[in-house]
Structures are given as structure tokens and as C-alpha cells.
Design a protein around this motif. Structure first.
Motif, PDB file in Angstrom:
ATOM      1  N   ARG A 226       1.002  -1.128  -0.038  1.00 21.13           N
ATOM      2  CA  ARG A 226       0.143  -0.105  -0.018  1.00 21.13           C
ATOM      3  C   ARG A 226       0.737   1.226  -0.144  1.00 21.13           C
ATOM      4  N   ARG A 227       2.075   1.227   0.652  1.00 22.11           N
ATOM      5  CA  ARG A 227       2.777   2.381   0.916  1.00 22.11           C
ATOM      6  C   ARG A 227       3.452   2.580  -0.724  1.00 22.11           C
ATOM      7  N   LYS A 228       3.847   1.537  -1.233  1.00 25.50           N
ATOM      8  CA  LYS A 228       4.539   1.687  -2.585  1.00 25.50           C
ATOM      9  C   LYS A 228       3.623   2.088  -3.490  1.00 25.50           C
ATOM     10  N   ARG A 229       2.254   1.938  -3.473  1.00 23.40           N
ATOM     11  CA  ARG A 229       1.128   2.576  -4.317  1.00 23.40           C
ATOM     12  C   ARG A 229       1.076   3.770  -4.220  1.00 23.40           C
ATOM     13  N   PHE A 230       1.076   4.322  -2.772  1.00 23.64           N
ATOM     14  CA  PHE A 230       0.772   5.718  -2.507  1.00 23.64           C
ATOM     15  C   PHE A 230       2.031   6.531  -2.976  1.00 23.64           C
ATOM     16  N   VAL A 231       3.226   5.901  -2.776  1.00 21.96           N
ATOM     17  CA  VAL A 231       4.579   6.691  -3.206  1.00 21.96           C
ATOM     18  C   VAL A 231       4.350   6.865  -4.692  1.00 21.96           C
ATOM     19  N   GLN A 232       4.062   5.849  -5.538  1.00 25.73           N
ATOM     20  CA  GLN A 232       3.828   5.951  -7.107  1.00 25.73           C
ATOM     21  C   GLN A 232       2.698   6.943  -7.295  1.00 25.73           C
ATOM     22  N   PHE A 233       1.704   7.193  -6.422  1.00 30.45           N
ATOM     23  CA  PHE A 233       0.663   8.336  -6.665  1.00 30.45           C
ATOM     24  C   PHE A 233       1.465   9.577  -6.582  1.00 30.45           C
ATOM     25  N   LEU A 234       2.144   9.936  -5.548  1.00 28.02           N
ATOM     26  CA  LEU A 234       2.935  11.223  -5.088  1.00 28.02           C
ATOM     27  C   LEU A 234       3.828  11.482  -6.209  1.00 28.02           C
ATOM     28  N   VAL A 235       4.672  10.493  -6.786  1.00 28.85           N
ATOM     29  CA  VAL A 235       5.476  10.637  -7.896  1.00 28.85           C
ATOM     30  C   VAL A 235       4.763  11.046  -9.117  1.00 28.85           C
ATOM     31  N   MET A 236       3.611  10.442  -9.596  1.00 29.13           N
ATOM     32  CA  MET A 236       2.961  10.816 -10.556  1.00 29.13           C
ATOM     33  C   MET A 236       2.232  12.042 -10.380  1.00 29.13           C
ATOM     34  N   THR A 237       1.858  12.525  -9.356  1.00 28.41           N
ATOM     35  CA  THR A 237       1.222  13.789  -8.977  1.00 28.41           C
ATOM     36  C   THR A 237       2.101  14.925  -9.079  1.00 28.41           C
ATOM     37  N   PHE A 238       3.390  14.692  -8.721  1.00 29.33           N
ATOM     38  CA  PHE A 238       4.467  15.619  -8.750  1.00 29.33           C
ATOM     39  C   PHE A 238       4.614  15.921 -10.245  1.00 29.33           C
ATOM     40  N   ASP A 239       4.765  14.801 -10.866  1.00 25.42           N
ATOM     41  CA  ASP A 239       5.122  15.106 -12.680  1.00 25.42           C
ATOM     42  C   ASP A 239       3.930  16.050 -12.918  1.00 25.42           C
ATOM     43  N   GLY A 240       2.740  15.859 -12.715  1.00 23.99           N
ATOM     44  CA  GLY A 240       1.794  16.591 -13.186  1.00 23.99           C
ATOM     45  C   GLY A 240       1.617  17.859 -12.592  1.00 23.99           C
ATOM     46  N   CYS A 241       1.982  18.196 -11.234  1.00 28.00           N
ATOM     47  CA  CYS A 241       2.245  19.474 -10.655  1.00 28.00           C
ATOM     48  C   CYS A 241       3.286  20.167 -11.337  1.00 28.00           C
ATOM     49  N   ALA A 242       4.568  19.630 -11.779  1.00 32.09           N
ATOM     50  CA  ALA A 242       5.538  20.089 -12.477  1.00 32.09           C
ATOM     51  C   ALA A 242       5.144  20.769 -13.900  1.00 32.09           C
ATOM     52  N   VAL A 243       4.237  19.871 -14.657  1.00 33.42           N
ATOM     53  CA  VAL A 243       3.777  20.283 -15.848  1.00 33.42           C
ATOM     54  C   VAL A 243       2.904  21.610 -15.835  1.00 33.42           C
ATOM     55  N   ASN A 244       1.994  21.517 -14.727  1.00 34.39           N
ATOM     56  CA  ASN A 244       1.014  22.248 -14.482  1.00 34.39           C
ATOM     57  C   ASN A 244       1.617  23.781 -13.888  1.00 34.39           C
ATOM     58  N   HIS A 245       2.750  23.775 -13.459  1.00 36.16           N
ATOM     59  CA  HIS A 245       3.071  24.957 -12.899  1.00 36.16           C
ATOM     60  C   HIS A 245       3.218  26.160 -14.213  1.00 36.16           C
ATOM     61  N   HIS A 246       3.463  25.575 -15.277  1.00 40.25           N
ATOM     62  CA  HIS A 246       3.818  26.623 -16.340  1.00 40.25           C
ATOM     63  C   HIS A 246       2.272  27.032 -16.874  1.00 40.25           C
ATOM     64  N   PHE A 247       1.217  26.583 -16.386  1.00 42.31           N
ATOM     65  CA  PHE A 247       0.162  26.866 -16.862  1.00 42.31           C
ATOM     66  C   PHE A 247      -0.637  28.041 -16.324  1.00 42.31           C
ATOM     67  N   GLY A 248       0.115  28.255 -14.941  1.00 38.88           N
ATOM     68  CA  GLY A 248      -0.628  29.441 -14.311  1.00 38.88           C
ATOM     69  C   GLY A 248      -1.317  28.923 -13.083  1.00 38.88           C
ATOM     70  N   SER A 249      -1.703  29.923 -12.313  1.00 33.87           N
ATOM     71  CA  SER A 249      -1.955  29.487 -10.824  1.00 33.87           C
ATOM     72  C   SER A 249      -3.294  28.987 -10.679  1.00 33.87           C
ATOM     73  N   GLU A 250      -3.998  28.802 -11.925  1.00 40.36           N
ATOM     74  CA  GLU A 250      -5.502  28.034 -11.847  1.00 40.36           C
ATOM     75  C   GLU A 250      -5.295  26.515 -11.608  1.00 40.36           C
ATOM     76  N   LEU A 251      -4.085  26.265 -12.304  1.00 38.88           N
ATOM     77  CA  LEU A 251      -3.905  24.798 -12.331  1.00 38.88           C
ATOM     78  C   LEU A 251      -3.165  24.263 -11.264  1.00 38.88           C
ATOM     79  N   ARG A 252      -2.380  25.147 -10.533  1.00 41.60           N
ATOM     80  CA  ARG A 252      -1.613  24.627  -9.594  1.00 41.60           C
ATOM     81  C   ARG A 252      -2.355  24.230  -8.201  1.00 41.60           C
ATOM     82  N   ILE A 253      -1.784  23.323  -7.549  1.00 41.07           N
ATOM     83  CA  ILE A 253      -2.407  22.765  -6.215  1.00 41.07           C
ATOM     84  C   ILE A 253      -2.184  24.075  -4.972  1.00 41.07           C
TER      85      ILE A 253
END
Length: 190
Positions: A148-175
Motif C-alpha cells: 500500500r505504501r509503494k502504491r501511495f508513493v507511486q501516486f505521489l511521484v505521478m502527482t509531482f510530475d503533473g504538478c511540474a507540468v501544470n506549474h507553467h500553465f498558471g495558478s489556476e492549475l496549481r495545487i
């Protein structure tokens, strides 16, 4: 006669790459620019690195390891697991994607332009291991549940990747901070 690699030349290549990628992004940085900035010939780079991707991975690895080390210090300084989780999520999903003007997005650019077989998974494995250690501390209920911990870590890494991409789209897409607080509420079981 074999070419002798010199540490100062390798460092000049890495420093040139870091500054150029910060200025222009991965896609708009060329090996010719790197060589010129490093004060060497373009062909000389290939004595040290096989490709632009390899040079960038070396730069990004140092950058990411430094960023994660700083985050680890902050997470470990918090006493309560809930606070550790909050700092970890804030760091991974808000701060790291924004650091150095969104430098982590360059990794997404680099990977998306690479051919098959050019990817080096060493860094993502390292990142998952580091996050997993922090999760063990920040989420005590997951200590005994490795799968379960490994799945959660995978989720966080993938979410980080998405946040890195969305950072360039402006504040409306950032967490935002409220979303981080909501995530802590959802995931905290302490």
C-alpha cells in the motif's frame, strides 16, 4: 592516444547546462550552446556524455537530490506525523514544482523528447525510495503495509510530475494550500 577526462571540464559542462536550461528550458538548449558556455568544443562534450539527455540527467539529478535533501530536513524536524505529512505534500506538490522557476518541468520535456531506451530510471527509483522513507514517518499506519505504501508513493511521484507540468500553465492549475490541507485530511490516519 586515449582522451583523458578532466573533472573541471565535466563540471564546466554541467554548470553550463544548468544555467542554459534555467534560462531557455531543456528543449531550447543545444549542445552547441552548452559547449560554447563551457568554453570547449562541441565534440569535447561527447567525451564526457553520450547525449544532451545524459548531460541534463546529471544536472537534474544533482538539483533534485539537493531539493529532496532540504525537504527531508524540514519533514524530519516536524514532530507530529500529521505535520510531517503536510510538509511532505506541500514540498512535493507545491514547492518543488515551482522551485527555480519550475526547473522540474525540464525533466518532463527531456523525457518526452527522448527516444525509446534512452530513459534512465535510476533517479525515479531513488526518488521513490526517499519518499517512501518519509511516508513511513509521516504516515505510521502505513509502516507495516509495504504494498500500500509503494502504491501511495507511486501516486505521489505521478502527482509531482503533473504538478511540474501544470506549474507553467498558471495558478489556476496549481495545487493550492487548501488542497494540500484537504489531502492531509484525507490521508492522515494518525
Amino acid at each position: 592516444m586515449a582522451q583523458v577526462k578532466k573533472e573541471d571540464v565535466r563540471n564546466a559542462i554541467l554548470e553550463a547546462t544548468l544555467s542554459l536550461v534555467r534560462e531557455h528550458g531543456y528543449i531550447n538548449t543545444t549542445m552547441v550552446q552548452i559547449a560554447r558556455r563551457a568554453g570547449i568544443s562541441n565534440a569535447n562534450i561527447y567525451i564526457y556524455f553520450s547525449s544532451k539527455l545524459e548531460v541534463f540527467f546529471s544536472v537534474y539529478e544533482m538539483w533534485l537530490q539537493d531539493q529532496v535533501a532540504q525537504l527531508e530536513v524540514r519533514v524530519k524536524a516536524a514532530e507530529a506525523p500529521r505535520d510531517q505529512l503536510h510538509i511532505l505534500l506541500e514540498g512535493l506538490l507545491r514547492e518543488l514544482p515551482a522551485a527555480d522557476n519550475g526547473f522540474s518541468n525540464n525533466l518532463i520535456q527531456a523525457i518526452s523528447t527522448a527516444g525509446s531506451g534512452e530513459h534512465d530510471s535510476r533517479l525515479v527509483i531513488w526518488l521513490r525510495q526517499r519518499i517512501e522513507l518519509l511516508i513511513k514517518s509521516a504516515m505510521p499506519h502505513m509502516r507495516a503495509d509495504a504494498a500500500r505504501r509503494k502504491r501511495f508513493v507511486q501516486f505521489l511521484v505521478m502527482t509531482f510530475d503533473g504538478c511540474a507540468v501544470n506549474h507553467h500553465f498558471g495558478s489556476e492549475l496549481r495545487i493550492d494550500k487548501k488542497t494540500i490541507a484537504d489531502l492531509v485530511e484525507i490521508f492522515d490516519k494518525s
